[in-house]
Design a protein around this motif. Structure first.
Motif, short mmCIF file in Angstrom:
data_model
loop_
_atom_site.label_atom_id
_atom_site.label_comp_id
_atom_site.label_asym_id
_atom_site.label_seq_id
_atom_site.Cartn_x
_atom_site.Cartn_y
_atom_site.Cartn_z
N LEU A 26 -73.08 -104.75 -37.41
CA LEU A 26 -74.03 -104.05 -38.27
C LEU A 26 -73.37 -102.88 -38.99
N PRO A 27 -73.64 -102.69 -40.29
CA PRO A 27 -73.21 -101.47 -40.96
C PRO A 27 -73.81 -100.28 -40.20
N THR A 28 -72.99 -99.29 -39.91
CA THR A 28 -73.43 -98.19 -39.05
C THR A 28 -72.87 -96.86 -39.53
N TYR A 29 -73.75 -95.86 -39.56
CA TYR A 29 -73.29 -94.48 -39.76
C TYR A 29 -72.88 -93.96 -38.38
N MET A 30 -71.63 -93.56 -38.24
CA MET A 30 -71.12 -93.09 -36.96
C MET A 30 -70.65 -91.65 -37.11
N THR A 31 -71.03 -90.80 -36.17
CA THR A 31 -70.60 -89.42 -36.21
C THR A 31 -70.22 -88.96 -34.80
N LYS A 32 -69.25 -88.05 -34.75
CA LYS A 32 -68.66 -87.62 -33.48
C LYS A 32 -68.79 -86.11 -33.30
N PRO A 33 -68.50 -85.62 -32.08
CA PRO A 33 -68.46 -84.17 -31.88
C PRO A 33 -67.40 -83.53 -32.77
N LEU A 34 -67.57 -82.26 -33.06
CA LEU A 34 -66.62 -81.54 -33.90
C LEU A 34 -65.29 -81.32 -33.17
N ASP A 35 -64.24 -81.13 -33.97
CA ASP A 35 -62.92 -80.73 -33.47
C ASP A 35 -62.34 -81.72 -32.47
N ASP A 36 -62.68 -82.99 -32.64
CA ASP A 36 -62.14 -84.05 -31.78
C ASP A 36 -62.41 -83.84 -30.29
N VAL A 37 -63.49 -83.12 -30.00
CA VAL A 37 -63.89 -82.95 -28.59
C VAL A 37 -64.33 -84.31 -28.05
N PRO A 38 -63.89 -84.73 -26.88
CA PRO A 38 -64.30 -86.03 -26.33
C PRO A 38 -65.82 -86.10 -26.14
N HIS A 39 -66.40 -87.22 -26.51
CA HIS A 39 -67.84 -87.38 -26.32
C HIS A 39 -68.15 -87.71 -24.87
N ARG A 40 -69.36 -87.37 -24.45
CA ARG A 40 -69.73 -87.61 -23.05
C ARG A 40 -70.89 -88.58 -22.92
N GLY A 41 -71.08 -89.37 -23.95
CA GLY A 41 -72.13 -90.37 -23.95
C GLY A 41 -72.39 -90.83 -25.37
N ILE A 42 -73.23 -91.84 -25.50
CA ILE A 42 -73.54 -92.43 -26.81
C ILE A 42 -75.04 -92.35 -27.06
N ILE A 43 -75.41 -91.86 -28.23
CA ILE A 43 -76.80 -91.89 -28.68
C ILE A 43 -76.91 -92.91 -29.80
N ILE A 44 -77.86 -93.82 -29.67
CA ILE A 44 -78.14 -94.80 -30.73
C ILE A 44 -79.50 -94.46 -31.32
N ILE A 45 -79.52 -94.22 -32.62
CA ILE A 45 -80.77 -93.87 -33.30
C ILE A 45 -81.39 -95.11 -33.92
N VAL A 46 -82.66 -95.34 -33.62
CA VAL A 46 -83.45 -96.37 -34.28
C VAL A 46 -84.38 -95.62 -35.24
N PRO A 47 -84.11 -95.66 -36.53
CA PRO A 47 -84.72 -94.71 -37.46
C PRO A 47 -86.14 -95.02 -37.87
N ASP A 48 -86.64 -94.14 -38.73
CA ASP A 48 -87.94 -94.34 -39.35
C ASP A 48 -87.81 -95.36 -40.47
N ALA A 49 -88.86 -95.52 -41.26
CA ALA A 49 -88.91 -96.56 -42.29
C ALA A 49 -87.81 -96.43 -43.34
N PHE A 50 -87.26 -95.22 -43.51
CA PHE A 50 -86.28 -95.01 -44.57
C PHE A 50 -84.85 -95.36 -44.16
N GLY A 51 -84.68 -95.73 -42.91
CA GLY A 51 -83.47 -96.40 -42.50
C GLY A 51 -82.20 -95.59 -42.35
N TRP A 52 -81.11 -96.30 -42.20
CA TRP A 52 -79.82 -95.72 -41.80
C TRP A 52 -79.15 -94.93 -42.92
N GLU A 53 -79.50 -95.16 -44.19
CA GLU A 53 -78.87 -94.45 -45.30
C GLU A 53 -79.59 -93.16 -45.66
N PHE A 54 -80.78 -92.95 -45.12
CA PHE A 54 -81.57 -91.76 -45.44
C PHE A 54 -80.83 -90.51 -44.96
#
Length: 276
Positions: A26-54
């Motif tokens: 799936l085309p996906t907008y992916m974003t990470k913590p600032l300054d290359d800090v290691p992430h400690r989990g994954i959040i997946i957003i299921v958006p409103d009607a205006f979708g992933w590009e909003f």
């Protein structure tokens, strides 16, 4: 059935800092913590009607990543059939009741809303989107999310998906649940009390007492279920006074307390994920 409030709201200012990529097909907008800090989990957003590009949804994803130190995915669960942003203007005029010109132009704006709403509703039924959402969560759990917590955040259209994921019926091939905890802001199309009673993975609800989609009597039903012996520990309900449908992602920041409520809901989600 969606209502006009599902397609109304305001566009926020800001420039998303994440990247667009393809994740599990799936085309996906992916974003990470600032300054290359290691992430400690994954959040997946299921958006409103205006979708992933909003832009509002992408800015929210950035905030989750920065504030909570998470890797955040915002996929195109609608496969290119999100509601167009132009619907906000048309819907605003449909709901406007001031001035004779407004009334004369109302048939035009109603036709404009229907032109965009009908395709959205046709392509994005729960029956069509549920397998897409479920399979994405499953793929994440079986791959990059096998050893880290996975959280789901769903808004309006996306809220129903989070509640159904939280039923815990579906698991990955490694036997793990598809998410560790869920959050939903002003969900729509919920079957109450049935879907709420099935929740087994903890879910936090952010609801407005002026929501015309999920109204106070229904909010009371959800609260009653979570307060019961059977529902204890399965969820929480936070009610925002004066807030309407869409306030978590499409609030008008010109209005008093709108920005504050959106920020509080954002922090509510992060605190809930931290708890689990």
């Amino acid at each position: 059935m969606a209502c006009p409030n599902c397609f109304s709201g305001h566009i926020h200012e800001g420039t998303p800092r994440g990247e667009v990529t393809s994740i599990h097909g799936l085309p996906t907008y992916m974003t990470k913590p600032l300054d290359d800090v290691p992430h400690r989990g994954i959040i997946i957003i299921v958006p409103d009607a205006f979708g992933w590009e909003f832009v509002n949804n992408r800015i929210l994803a950035d905030n989750y990543a920065e504030k909570g130190t998470y890797l955040v995915y915002l996929p195109d669960f609608m496969k290119g059939h999100a509601a167009p942003i132009s619907m906000m203007t048309s819907t605003k005029e449909v709901l406007n009741t001031s001035g004779i010109i407004t009334w004369l132009m109302k048939p035009y704006y109603i036709a404009s809303v229907l032109k965009d709403a009908i395709p959205f509703i046709y392509w994005n039924t729960f029956e069509a989107s549920w397998p897409i959402v479920k399979d994405f969560f499953k793929s994440v759990r079986e791959n990059e999310g096998a050893e880290v917590p996975i959280y789901g955040a769903g808004f309006c259209w996306g809220g129903k998906h989070i509640v159904n994921l939280a039923a815990g019926v579906d698991t990955a091939s490694n036997g793990k649940p598809l998410l560790n905890a869920g959050f939903t802001g002003h969900p729509s199309l919920l079957e109450i009390p049935t879907e709420i009673e099935k929740i087994s993975v903890p879910v936090s609800f952010a609801l407005g007492d002026k929501d015309v989609v999920l109204k106070p009597p229904q909010i009371g039903q959800i609260q009653k279920i979570f307060a019961s012996e059977a529902g204890a520990g399965k969820g929480e309900v936070v009610v925002y006074e004066g807030a309407g449908h869409g306030f978590c992602v499409r609030a008008d920041f010109v209005l008093d307390d709108a920005s504050k409520q959106a920020d509080e809901a954002e922090n509510q989600a992060l605190a809930w994920f931290e708890k689990y």
